[in-house]
Scaffold this motif. Structure first.
Motif, PDB file in Angstrom:
ATOM      1  N   ALA A   1       0.829  -1.205   0.000  1.00  0.00           N
ATOM      2  CA  ALA A   1       0.000   0.000   0.000  1.00  0.00           C
ATOM      3  C   ALA A   1       0.864   1.256   0.000  1.00  0.00           C
ATOM      4  O   ALA A   1       0.589   2.213  -0.741  1.00  0.00           O
ATOM      5  CB  ALA A   1      -0.927  -0.001   1.216  1.00  0.00           C
ATOM      6  N   ALA A   2       1.922   1.264   0.829  1.00  0.00           N
ATOM      7  CA  ALA A   2       2.817   2.421   0.864  1.00  0.00           C
ATOM      8  C   ALA A   2       3.524   2.604  -0.472  1.00  0.00           C
ATOM      9  O   ALA A   2       3.656   3.726  -0.981  1.00  0.00           O
ATOM     10  CB  ALA A   2       3.836   2.254   1.993  1.00  0.00           C
ATOM     11  N   ALA A   3       3.983   1.489  -1.073  1.00  0.00           N
ATOM     12  CA  ALA A   3       4.666   1.577  -2.363  1.00  0.00           C
ATOM     13  C   ALA A   3       3.722   2.077  -3.448  1.00  0.00           C
ATOM     14  O   ALA A   3       4.127   2.848  -4.337  1.00  0.00           O
ATOM     15  CB  ALA A   3       5.231   0.213  -2.738  1.00  0.00           C
ATOM     16  N   LEU A   4       2.454   1.679  -3.378  1.00  0.00           N
ATOM     17  CA  LEU A   4       1.491   2.142  -4.374  1.00  0.00           C
ATOM     18  C   LEU A   4       1.255   3.636  -4.263  1.00  0.00           C
ATOM     19  O   LEU A   4       1.154   4.339  -5.274  1.00  0.00           O
ATOM     20  CB  LEU A   4       0.165   1.390  -4.206  1.00  0.00           C
ATOM     21  N   VAL A   5       1.162   4.149  -3.039  1.00  0.00           N
ATOM     22  CA  VAL A   5       0.959   5.592  -2.853  1.00  0.00           C
ATOM     23  C   VAL A   5       2.116   6.369  -3.469  1.00  0.00           C
ATOM     24  O   VAL A   5       1.913   7.330  -4.231  1.00  0.00           O
ATOM     25  CB  VAL A   5       0.819   5.936  -1.356  1.00  0.00           C
ATOM     26  N   ILE A   6       3.338   5.950  -3.149  1.00  0.00           N
ATOM     27  CA  ILE A   6       4.506   6.644  -3.697  1.00  0.00           C
ATOM     28  C   ILE A   6       4.600   6.415  -5.203  1.00  0.00           C
ATOM     29  O   ILE A   6       4.978   7.318  -5.968  1.00  0.00           O
ATOM     30  CB  ILE A   6       5.795   6.152  -3.005  1.00  0.00           C
TER      31      ILE A   6
ATOM     32  N   MET B   1       9.840  18.187   0.722  1.00  0.00           N
ATOM     33  CA  MET B   1       9.998  17.911   2.144  1.00  0.00           C
ATOM     34  C   MET B   1       8.719  17.409   2.806  1.00  0.00           C
ATOM     35  O   MET B   1       8.767  16.869   3.900  1.00  0.00           O
ATOM     36  CB  MET B   1      10.504  19.158   2.869  1.00  0.00           C
ATOM     37  N   MET B   2       7.572  17.585   2.153  1.00  0.00           N
ATOM     38  CA  MET B   2       6.323  17.071   2.704  1.00  0.00           C
ATOM     39  C   MET B   2       5.968  15.725   2.086  1.00  0.00           C
ATOM     40  O   MET B   2       5.701  14.765   2.791  1.00  0.00           O
ATOM     41  CB  MET B   2       5.193  18.080   2.496  1.00  0.00           C
ATOM     42  N   THR B   3       5.977  15.634   0.752  1.00  0.00           N
ATOM     43  CA  THR B   3       5.541  14.401   0.107  1.00  0.00           C
ATOM     44  C   THR B   3       6.514  13.253   0.329  1.00  0.00           C
ATOM     45  O   THR B   3       6.109  12.089   0.268  1.00  0.00           O
ATOM     46  CB  THR B   3       5.360  14.615  -1.405  1.00  0.00           C
ATOM     47  N   ILE B   4       7.770  13.570   0.621  1.00  0.00           N
ATOM     48  CA  ILE B   4       8.749  12.501   0.784  1.00  0.00           C
ATOM     49  C   ILE B   4       8.532  11.721   2.074  1.00  0.00           C
ATOM     50  O   ILE B   4       9.042  10.622   2.254  1.00  0.00           O
ATOM     51  CB  ILE B   4      10.185  13.090   0.727  1.00  0.00           C
ATOM     52  N   THR B   5       7.753  12.282   2.998  1.00  0.00           N
ATOM     53  CA  THR B   5       7.455  11.589   4.252  1.00  0.00           C
ATOM     54  C   THR B   5       6.215  10.708   4.144  1.00  0.00           C
ATOM     55  O   THR B   5       5.849  10.046   5.114  1.00  0.00           O
ATOM     56  CB  THR B   5       7.244  12.604   5.390  1.00  0.00           C
ATOM     57  N   VAL B   6       5.557  10.698   2.983  1.00  0.00           N
ATOM     58  CA  VAL B   6       4.321   9.938   2.832  1.00  0.00           C
ATOM     59  C   VAL B   6       4.553   8.446   3.048  1.00  0.00           C
ATOM     60  O   VAL B   6       3.682   7.745   3.582  1.00  0.00           O
ATOM     61  CB  VAL B   6       3.702  10.213   1.445  1.00  0.00           C
ATOM     62  N   ALA B   7       5.712   7.927   2.636  1.00  0.00           N
ATOM     63  CA  ALA B   7       5.980   6.493   2.794  1.00  0.00           C
ATOM     64  C   ALA B   7       5.926   6.088   4.258  1.00  0.00           C
ATOM     65  O   ALA B   7       5.258   5.103   4.622  1.00  0.00           O
ATOM     66  CB  ALA B   7       7.347   6.151   2.204  1.00  0.00           C
ATOM     67  N   ALA B   8       6.630   6.845   5.118  1.00  0.00           N
ATOM     68  CA  ALA B   8       6.613   6.526   6.547  1.00  0.00           C
ATOM     69  C   ALA B   8       5.207   6.654   7.116  1.00  0.00           C
ATOM     70  O   ALA B   8       4.766   5.836   7.935  1.00  0.00           O
ATOM     71  CB  ALA B   8       7.576   7.439   7.299  1.00  0.00           C
ATOM     72  N   ILE B   9       4.485   7.697   6.668  1.00  0.00           N
ATOM     73  CA  ILE B   9       3.119   7.898   7.145  1.00  0.00           C
ATOM     74  C   ILE B   9       2.222   6.751   6.691  1.00  0.00           C
ATOM     75  O   ILE B   9       1.408   6.232   7.459  1.00  0.00           O
ATOM     76  CB  ILE B   9       2.565   9.247   6.640  1.00  0.00           C
ATOM     77  N   SER B  10       2.371   6.317   5.439  1.00  0.00           N
ATOM     78  CA  SER B  10       1.546   5.230   4.905  1.00  0.00           C
ATOM     79  C   SER B  10       1.765   3.940   5.684  1.00  0.00           C
ATOM     80  O   SER B  10       0.809   3.239   6.030  1.00  0.00           O
ATOM     81  CB  SER B  10       1.875   5.007   3.423  1.00  0.00           C
ATOM     82  N   ILE B  11       3.026   3.637   5.955  1.00  0.00           N
ATOM     83  CA  ILE B  11       3.316   2.422   6.720  1.00  0.00           C
ATOM     84  C   ILE B  11       2.735   2.534   8.121  1.00  0.00           C
ATOM     85  O   ILE B  11       2.110   1.602   8.637  1.00  0.00           O
ATOM     86  CB  ILE B  11       4.829   2.160   6.767  1.00  0.00           C
TER      87      ILE B  11
END
Length: 836
Positions: free
Chosen positions: A706-711, A723-733
């Motif tokens: 799911a995290a990989a799909l979001v990114i 600096m905001m979108t790059i943290t989406v992976a950690a947030i998704s997990i």
């Protein structure tokens, strides 16, 4: 009664006392709210500890840095006016007077160091004066007898001032507003950086570091407030002239200030909107006031405590870390919805049961999954601390502490208030299946193999999107097309040479006075007068030629706007030398005769003879072609070393362009590394909680997908990482793992009782699946409102946070049960049919 149940019996024996203690903490936190602030400085865009930052600060102290604003001024004339009329409107006595008045008012603003305008530019084009006389007759537009038409022709074609101080069409000018330094802040920052860079601090030095850090934190708050007040006053002054001229405000400090201003407004406006949306969704799902009040007030108390703590610590919030409020709300609502669903399940199973025991059983049964959810989320966000990037580090530890606070509030405030509220009515609709989760349950139980095949295909799809990710983002893309700051950046790009500065520093042997030949100082030999500028002989035609070669390369780059160095000033001198390059004697003559005020403005920012350095100052036009910062910087080095034959250590590129590039590169690298740590730490948490490595691995895989799909979707959409979108992976997990923990915890309980994976999945969807659905839909609805923000990163954050919730929900209700069915034994079909 087990040990944990007895512990909760004691803990919740006096709910009124527990609420009173929380109320005291809340009062103390609210007292810190007035100290809570937003950091609008450009320091939030760089990596603390980056060697490039240390070099940039050194160069800035020597030549001057990027801490300046640009205010454009274009007199308003009729729409039918031609180009000549527009130029005449600017180069008129009335406009010069108004510009002088505007400049004086800006210079009086507290926090402004100096202001340079078209009135201060030296006028060198004097047809009646020879080359030798020109340096003694320097004039400016402040002189009453200055020829305005001649000045217009000179300045609009000047190698120094055209496209920088005045547009080439002569209709627009710029005022450069240099911001004043704060010696106390600078000294504390430098000392802190020096101490932090050392590996073997003594006990005294460690104590000094703590004192310096505390002093810096104390001083930075008032400095930020002063910076905000300064920018507000400059905006107000600009507004007072808007009826007579078109004015735009730009510069790196302005970009940082507007970014945080948009975020500040979003926190208030969209925070309220999201809260109302959450209230609406909770009302629809639970249809009881208590189940609306409890989640919302629990989140409000948690957020209030964290904000108050930040205020007391004088820790400002940046563009990135401002998201902690929204994420804490997600986590609190997730916790409380799981507790509510569990309480209602127990209540429906035993309507006449004791309310107090039901609350204790609810908190007890959910303690382990909630605790490990909190710990796993803390690990995910704690990984951000290793990035070294100030706003991301702040975001990481804010969320780390914030999740701990949220867990404390959920396990103290929530049960205490619920105990005082009483049992309420028994839910009539709890045992009715939820259509969405029931459909996914049937899909997973009956078609788990095709779902696993689909998961394998999505892995490939996600990999394709990840391969297309890039870091080619621009400040201008952070703002909507109709926003004032974006329009100002475009206007400055098109008329005044660009918005984002960079510097090229070229090194030579430093000036040494004793190394000069005694005959070189022929101007002052035997006169007894002190030479006002003895280092003028360090400036040679060879150095100017080298600058020209580098500038020629820069001018070939489509994203580069105005470029300025001493080569531009030498080009002005060629106009008095029949177009020929100036020799060493002519260069020395100009530099010696130049008045101090012009030398400070035209020479000192571009040359440091005693350090053996010349500076080329350039600007990037962000509204032009998208720039690959890393390739651009590398290209300058390669051209200098391969084409000009400079030694690699003789040329350096610095400035905000370089620092922001380093920020993104280091953030990308650190996130790639720390995601491995997050995955391993999450796996360990799963293993400890579920006491099964197989369950831990199965629970992690769908959430990684799911995290990989979001990114990956970001990659396909061409959305650059920032600096905001790059943290989406950690947030998704983090978001996905929360749901997985609760689901697997319930699956294990059901499987131990039934020894049938399909039946355990069915029961899990009916119970915990309901809580997962309520949580996800509530948060998705709330975050969907962020698409109406004026700040593009906030829009992306809302979209991808909502998308992460949706994909995590689908993954945990389809792929996860499919994996469980494939890995665990199920009863024969006939037995399941008979039981049904």
């Amino acid at each position: 009664m087990d040990t944990s149940n007895r512990l909760f019996q004691r803990l919740y024996a006096y709910p009124s006392v527990l609420l009173a203690l929380i109320f005291v903490l809340l009062i103390a936190a609210l007292a810190g709210w007035p100290r809570f602030s937003f950091d609008a400085s450009s320091d939030t865009l760089v990596v603390e500890g980056d060697p490039a930052l240390a070099y940039y600060r050194e160069i800035s102290q020597r030549f001057g840095g990027d801490e300046f604003l640009i205010l454009t001024y274009r007199p308003l004339v009729g729409e039918q006016a031609n180009a000549e009329a527009r130029r005449d409107a600017l180069f008129s006595r009335a406009s010069m007077a108004r510009i002088g008045e505007l400049q004086a008012r800006l210079a009086d603003v507290d926090g402004v160091g100096s202001v340079f305008s078209i009135l201060d530019a030296p006028l060198l084009d004097h047809p009646d004066l020879s080359f030798g006389e020109i340096t003694n007759e320097l004039r400016t537009l402040r002189d009453d007898d200055a020829d305005l038409d001649q000045a217009a022709r000179e300045l609009t074609s000047s190698p120094v001032f055209a496209d920088l101080l005045v547009s080439r069409d002569g209709t627009t000018t710029a005022l450069r507003i240099d911001l004043a330094d704060d010696p106390e802040i600078e000294a504390l920052y430098d000392r802190r950086a020096e101490l932090r860079a050392r590996d073997d601090l003594s006990s005294d030095e460690r104590a000094e570091l703590r004192r310096v850090e505390n002093a810096y934190s104390q001083a930075r708050g008032p400095w930020l407030a002063k910076r905000d007040a300064m920018i507000r006053e400059i905006r107000q002054i600009r507004a007072e002239y808007s009826d007579e001229a078109e004015l735009h405000l730009g510069g790196v400090p302005m970009i940082a200030a507007d970014m945080i201003e948009f975020v500040r407004n979003d926190v208030v406006i969209f925070g309220t909107g999201v809260a109302l949306m959450v209230l609406l969704m909770l009302s629809i799902f639970f249809r009881q006031l208590r189940w609306v009040v409890l989640p919302v007030t629990t989140a409000a108390v948690s957020i209030s405590l964290v904000i108050g703590g930040l205020g007391w610590l004088n820790q400002p919030v940046t563009v990135v870390s401002s998201n902690f409020i929204a994420l804490l709300a997600i986590i609190c609502i997730s916790f409380t919805i799981h507790l509510i669903v569990r309480y209602r399940e127990l209540q429906a199973n035993d309507p006449e049961g004791d309310h107090r025991q039901r609350v204790i059983d609810t908190m007890d049964s959910k303690f382990a999954p909630c605790l490990y959810t909190a710990l796993t989320t803390m690990v995910a966000f704690g990984s951000l601390v290793s990035s070294g990037i100030v706003p991301v580090v702040d975001f990481g530890w804010m969320m780390f502490v914030g999740v701990a606070v949220a867990f404390f509030v959920v396990y103290s405030y929530f049960p205490a208030l619920l105990l005082l509220m009483g049992p309420g009515r028994t839910p009539a609709s709890l045992h009715r299946n939820l259509g969405f989760t029931e459909a996914l349950s049937r899909l997973a139980r009956n078609h788990h193999r095709p779902l696993l095949g689909l998961g394998a295909v999505l892995v490939v799809v996600a990999a394709g999107g990840l391969a297309q990710l890039n870091l080619d983002n621009r400040f201008i893309d952070y703002f909507k097309a109709d926003s004032e700051i974006r329009q100002g950046m475009i206007y400055i790009d098109q008329n005044l040479g660009g918005t984002v500065p960079f510097d090229v520093i070229v090194s030579f042997a430093p000036y040494e006075e004793e190394a000069l030949d005694e005959d070189d100082d022929f101007f002052f030999a035997g006169s007894g007068d002190e030479d006002p500028f003895p280092e003028r002989y360090w400036f040679t035609p060879d150095k100017i030629s080298l600058l020209n070669q580098i500038q020629d390369y820069l001018h070939e780059q489509p994203q580069v706007g105005h470029v300025l160095s001493l080569a531009n000033l030498e080009a002005v001198g060629r106009g008095f030398n029949d177009g020929r390059a100036l020799d060493g004697l002519q260069l020395a003559l100009i530099l010696e005769a130049m008045p101090d005020e012009f030398r400070r403005e035209l020479i000192n920012p571009y040359a440091a003879p005693y350090h053996g350095e010349l500076r080329i100052s350039g600007r990037i036009q962000e509204s032009g072609p998208i720039i690959d910062r890393d390739a651009f910087i590398r290209g300058i080095h390669e051209h200098a070393t391969n084409q000009i034959n400079l030694d690699a250590d003789r040329i350096q590129v610095t400035g905000m362009l370089v620092l922001f590039n380093d920020t993104l590169q280091q953030l990308f690298s650190s996130q790639a590394n720390t995601l491995i740590y997050v995955v391993l730490a999450t796996l360990a948490m799963f293993w400890i909680l579920l006491r099964s490595l197989k369950l831990a691995v199965l629970g992690l895989l769908p959430n990684l997908l799911a995290a990989a799909l979001v990114i990956g979707i970001m990659g396909y959409a061409g959305i650059s990482l920032d600096m905001m979108t790059i943290t989406v992976a950690a947030i998704s997990i983090g978001i996905g793992v929360d749901n997985a923990i609760h689901y697997l915890h319930r699956f294990r309980e059901e499987y131990e009782q039934r020894q049938d994976a399909r039946d355990a999945v069915r029961k899990g969807h009916q119970t915990i699946g309901r809580a997962m659905y309520f949580t996800s839909v509530t948060i998705i609805a709330g975050f969907s409102l962020l698409v109406f923000s004026n700040f593009v990163p906030t829009i992306y954050f809302g979209i991808f946070a909502a998308m992460a919730m949706g994909l995590a929900l689908l993954a945990n209700l389809t792929l996860l049960p499919s994996l469980l069915i494939g890995a665990y034994r199920s009863a024969p079909v006939e037995a399941r049919a008979a039981e049904t």
